[in-house]
Design a protein around this motif. Structure first.
Motif, PDB file in Angstrom:
ATOM      1  N   ILE A  28      -7.748  24.810  81.544  1.00 12.88           N
ATOM      2  CA  ILE A  28      -6.395  24.681  82.080  1.00 12.88           C
ATOM      3  C   ILE A  28      -5.361  25.216  81.100  1.00 12.88           C
ATOM      4  O   ILE A  28      -4.605  26.138  81.411  1.00 12.88           O
ATOM      5  N   ALA A  29      -5.308  24.635  79.916  1.00 16.08           N
ATOM      6  CA  ALA A  29      -4.253  24.990  78.960  1.00 16.08           C
ATOM      7  C   ALA A  29      -4.347  26.441  78.497  1.00 16.08           C
ATOM      8  O   ALA A  29      -3.333  27.145  78.441  1.00 16.08           O
ATOM      9  N   MET A  44      -1.515  41.321  84.239  1.00 16.62           N
ATOM     10  CA  MET A  44      -1.856  42.568  84.907  1.00 16.62           C
ATOM     11  C   MET A  44      -3.227  42.499  85.582  1.00 16.62           C
ATOM     12  O   MET A  44      -3.473  43.136  86.602  1.00 16.62           O
ATOM     13  N   PHE A  45      -4.114  41.685  85.024  1.00 17.37           N
ATOM     14  CA  PHE A  45      -5.478  41.618  85.527  1.00 17.37           C
ATOM     15  C   PHE A  45      -5.741  40.427  86.450  1.00 17.37           C
ATOM     16  O   PHE A  45      -6.617  40.483  87.298  1.00 17.37           O
ATOM     17  N   ILE A  46      -4.981  39.343  86.251  1.00 13.12           N
ATOM     18  CA  ILE A  46      -5.238  38.125  87.021  1.00 13.12           C
ATOM     19  C   ILE A  46      -3.930  37.605  87.619  1.00 13.12           C
ATOM     20  O   ILE A  46      -2.928  37.462  86.923  1.00 13.12           O
ATOM     21  N   GLU A  47      -3.982  37.283  88.887  1.00 12.27           N
ATOM     22  CA  GLU A  47      -2.786  36.766  89.563  1.00 12.27           C
ATOM     23  C   GLU A  47      -2.648  35.266  89.319  1.00 12.27           C
ATOM     24  O   GLU A  47      -3.613  34.579  88.985  1.00 12.27           O
ATOM     25  N   LEU A  48      -1.438  34.772  89.526  1.00 14.03           N
ATOM     26  CA  LEU A  48      -1.139  33.369  89.265  1.00 14.03           C
ATOM     27  C   LEU A  48      -1.985  32.436  90.120  1.00 14.03           C
ATOM     28  O   LEU A  48      -2.470  31.411  89.637  1.00 14.03           O
ATOM     29  N   LEU A  53      -5.941  28.178  90.788  1.00 11.61           N
ATOM     30  CA  LEU A  53      -7.170  27.736  91.449  1.00 11.61           C
ATOM     31  C   LEU A  53      -8.243  27.381  90.417  1.00 11.61           C
ATOM     32  O   LEU A  53      -8.928  26.358  90.536  1.00 11.61           O
ATOM     33  N   GLY A  54      -8.367  28.208  89.394  1.00 12.52           N
ATOM     34  CA  GLY A  54      -9.317  27.910  88.321  1.00 12.52           C
ATOM     35  C   GLY A  54      -8.943  26.641  87.578  1.00 12.52           C
ATOM     36  O   GLY A  54      -9.814  25.822  87.239  1.00 12.52           O
TER      37      GLY A  54
END
Length: 78
Positions: A28-29, A44-48, A53-54
């Motif tokens: 999380i952190a 740029m590689f991963i959306e919010l 969700l992770g």
């Protein structure tokens, strides 16, 4: 119950609970900090929504581990 059994049970419960704390830190952190501070162009590689969700998945794992640790300690109430 012998004193050694009590201490071993407490050590086991603490180890499981520390694992849940590690799940919060790693799952999380860290990704949220990477997203906020854009470490290595993380955004740029991963959306919010993927980060959130992770994080929700890791939170579920952490809560489950915490309740397992509490259940381990209930053995001492018998």
């Amino acid at each position: 119950m012998s004193p050694s059994f009590v201490e071993q049970t407490k050590l086991l419960a603490n180890a499981v609970d520390r694992t849940s704390t590690t799940c919060v830190t790693v799952g999380i952190a860290t990704p949220i900090a990477a997203y906020v501070y854009n470490v290595s162009n993380f955004r740029m590689f991963i959306e919010l929504w993927v980060v959130l969700l992770g994080a929700a998945g890791w939170l579920v794992v952490a809560v489950i581990l915490h309740f397992i640790a509490r259940r381990i300690l209930r053995v001492l109430d018998r």
